[in-house]
Motif scaffolding. Structure first.
Motif, short mmCIF file in Angstrom:
data_model
loop_
_atom_site.label_atom_id
_atom_site.label_comp_id
_atom_site.label_asym_id
_atom_site.label_seq_id
_atom_site.Cartn_x
_atom_site.Cartn_y
_atom_site.Cartn_z
N ALA A 377 19.84 -23.69 19.47
CA ALA A 377 19.41 -23.10 18.20
C ALA A 377 20.52 -22.23 17.60
N ARG A 378 20.42 -21.99 16.31
CA ARG A 378 21.38 -21.08 15.69
C ARG A 378 21.19 -19.68 16.25
N ARG A 379 22.31 -19.00 16.51
CA ARG A 379 22.24 -17.63 17.03
C ARG A 379 23.36 -16.81 16.39
N ASP A 380 22.99 -16.05 15.38
CA ASP A 380 23.94 -15.21 14.67
C ASP A 380 24.06 -13.89 15.42
N GLY A 381 25.26 -13.61 15.93
CA GLY A 381 25.48 -12.39 16.70
C GLY A 381 25.94 -11.21 15.89
N ALA A 382 26.12 -11.38 14.57
CA ALA A 382 26.56 -10.28 13.71
C ALA A 382 25.36 -9.66 13.02
N ILE A 383 25.36 -8.34 12.94
CA ILE A 383 24.25 -7.63 12.33
C ILE A 383 24.55 -7.39 10.86
N GLY A 384 23.62 -7.78 9.99
CA GLY A 384 23.80 -7.55 8.56
C GLY A 384 23.79 -8.85 7.77
N ILE A 469 19.28 -8.28 16.96
CA ILE A 469 19.55 -9.71 17.08
C ILE A 469 18.29 -10.52 16.79
N LEU A 470 17.14 -10.06 17.28
CA LEU A 470 15.89 -10.76 17.02
C LEU A 470 15.53 -10.71 15.53
N GLN A 471 15.82 -9.59 14.88
CA GLN A 471 15.56 -9.49 13.43
C GLN A 471 16.50 -10.40 12.65
N GLU A 472 17.73 -10.50 13.12
CA GLU A 472 18.73 -11.34 12.46
C GLU A 472 18.39 -12.82 12.60
N ASN A 473 17.68 -13.18 13.67
CA ASN A 473 17.36 -14.58 13.98
C ASN A 473 15.85 -14.70 14.18
N PRO A 474 15.07 -14.76 13.11
CA PRO A 474 13.60 -14.73 13.25
C PRO A 474 13.01 -15.91 14.03
N HIS A 475 13.76 -16.97 14.17
CA HIS A 475 13.26 -18.11 14.96
C HIS A 475 13.41 -17.87 16.45
N ILE A 476 14.14 -16.83 16.84
CA ILE A 476 14.25 -16.45 18.26
C ILE A 476 13.12 -15.49 18.57
#
Length: 538
Positions: A377-384, A469-476
């Motif tokens: 799955a997509r996982r964006d590790g940057a906040i913002g 990270i969970l907020q950045e990636n709501p599907h996680i």
């Protein structure tokens, strides 16, 4: 002096058996003891020291067949200790652990060219049946193992329990998770890679070793490294109790290798790396319960394959290393670039990708499993909102390849697809979107990412940035940084995943608990998190 030495040897061997679990369930019955022909049992065999130090294993179960494995290694950390000659090894399969109901037996020759490993493909077995097995070399008897065949093809299967695990770096912790796994109620185990680590092992690690061991390159290096790992009694117990399905990741060869490219091309030429890869593949085969179809051909090895368990589940084991393009932008974390976004880039290679999609389309099983290595799955590790950072080693570094799989699942309306993942040493639960650029895009699969057995050390439940990270990636939907393994219970109606974790690996004896459970209902690619007491019984 003679009596004293004799008693000491007896004591040491008894102590070894006790420590490694070798004495449990061993029955020295006449059925295997007296079956080597006299002209085959050489004088050398009578002098053989205990050779089953690395345990036994089974794997790749079919409806009528299973692979049995062992390797003769009386001196396991020094090349094995066998003389450079073939050596006969008997095997026996029974319906009972006392071997009163033997159904199959035979003799295989362990060869020095393959480290005196033995791979027996036992055929003619009954479907969906438990069996017991053991080996004999010289006058020595192996532990007793237990294995199970797959259900008949397309037969009605109501349930299946399995566990999956990955990443068992030996110096960083104890394999207590395997101790608990061995006692679990399972039909099989899936290992998703990083069975060994190829890098330097320091004597000051959590698990003491007498000296530093450098990074491994030769066949003797790789064999000794596998021996070190396989001497662990908890790992041996998990192998002995269930058949395993295995696939490798990067550390079985070289960290973050990609296709024909090593991690550091400046230090290792492509030619040197391919020679190393051939050695690593051979050592992997020597130590895994794999069929002859996975026998290495030089620097190539057939790792991807599919196993079916009646009409309940098809498991596609993938190879995300051997055929991939080199990582874009190096192999770390980076924002998307034209290189990483190139739609022609591949993680599986064209042939394996087509094999996967064809298998998904033709599957008649309720559940379709992709057992693979790196985060899907997509996982964006940057906040913002204006920042992006993705792992170039994972599917995020090959978004075009991932989108081809996602488009196929959506266009063909393929339901009940589940991705199982290792590699990242942490636990995650993800809903897989048809299009990750659209927040309201429908789910086409779910992904369960399992933590490591030891890699990363003791860990913690959450990290300082977990909430962001969970907020950045709501599907996680879930994250944990604890060690352990993942258990999956399948029925025709639902899939249950339990994340089992241990509080520490820096010392032995850790208890285990179910951190959380998720339910996936038939036809719905969405995750329902449930409390332990609400989960299905195991």
């Amino acid at each position: 002096m003679k009596d004293s030495n004799h008693n000491s040897k007896k004591f040491n061997r008894r102590n070894f058996l006790k420590k490694t679990g070798k004495g449990v369930g061993i029955v020295l019955g006449a059925s295997i003891v007296n079956t080597i022909p006299m002209n085959f049992a050489s004088a050398q065999s009578k002098r053989l020291s205990y050779p089953f130090t690395l345990g036994i294993a089974s794997g790749d179960p079919l409806q009528d067949s299973v692979v049995l494995w062992t390797r003769l290694a009386p001196d396991p950390l020094n090349g094995g200790g066998m003389s450079p000659h073939p050596f006969p090894v008997q095997w026996e399969v029974s319906l009972d652990p006392e071997f009163k109901k033997v159904v199959k037996r035979g003799t295989e020759v362990s060869k020095p060219q393959l480290g005196h490993s033995v791979h027996v493909e036992v055929n003619g077995l009954d479907a969906s049946s438990w069996y017991y097995y053991r080996f004999k070399a010289g006058s020595e008897i192996s532990p007793v193992g237990r294995t199970k065949t797959a259900p008949a093809l397309h037969s009605q299967v109501e349930k299946l329990n399995f566990a999956f695990a990955s990443c068992q770096n030996w110096p960083t912790g104890y394999y207590t998770a395997y101790q608990h796994m061995a006692k679990d109620d399972l039909d099989l185990v899936i290992h998703l890679g990083d069975y060994i680590y190829e890098g330097t092992h320091n004597s000051n690690g959590v698990r003491p070793i007498e000296k530093d061991f450098p990074e491994i390159y030769t066949i003797d290096d790789y064999r000794n490294r596998y021996a070190l790992y396989k001497l662990d009694s908890d790992l041996q117990a998990a192998h002995a109790n269930f058949p395993w399905l295995v696939t490798l990741d990067d550390h079985e060869v070289d960290n973050n290798w990609a296709g024909d490219v090593p991690q550091d091309p400046e230090k290792q030429s492509e030619e040197a790396f391919l020679k190393r890869r051939a050695i690593a593949f051979q050592a992997y085969y020597e130590h895994m319960p794999l069929r002859r179809t996975s026998f290495p051909n030089g620097s190539s090895m057939q790792i991807y394959r599919r196993l079916s368990f009646g009409n309940l589940v098809d498991i596609s084991l993938l190879d995300t290393r051997q055929y991939r393009d080199d990582q874009a932008n190096g192999d770390g974390w980076d924002s998307p670039t034209p290189e990483s976004q190139d739609p022609s880039r591949t993680l599986l290679g064209e042939k394996q990708e087509r094999w996967l999609l064809d298998g998904l389309a033709s599957s008649q099983a309720k559940w379709k499993v992709l057992a693979q290595q790196v985060f899907f799955a997509r996982r964006d590790g940057a906040i913002g909102p204006d920042k992006e950072s993705y792992s170039m080693d994972a599917w995020d570094g090959y978004p075009g390849a991932r989108q081809r799989v996602l488009n196929f699942l959506e266009e063909k309306n393929i339901s009940n697809t589940v991705v199982l993942t290792g590699d990242v040493h942490t636990s995650w639960a993800n809903e897989v979107k048809a299009n990750f650029d659209e927040e309201n895009s429908k789910n086409v699969a779910v992904e369960f990412v399992g933590t490591s057995i030891t890699s990363g050390g003791d860990g913690s439940d959450v990290n300082s940035n977990t909430e962001q990270i969970l907020q950045e990636n709501p599907h996680i939907k879930f994250f944990s940084n604890q060690r352990g393994y993942v258990r999956c219970k399948l029925t025709q109606q639902k899939w249950q995943t339990d994340y089992l974790v241990v509080p520490y690996v820096s010392r032995p004896g850790a208890p285990i608990e179910t951190r959380t459970s998720f339910i996936v209902e038939d036809g719905k690619s969405s995750l329902q998190q449930v409390k332990t007491e609400e989960a299905l019984p195991v």
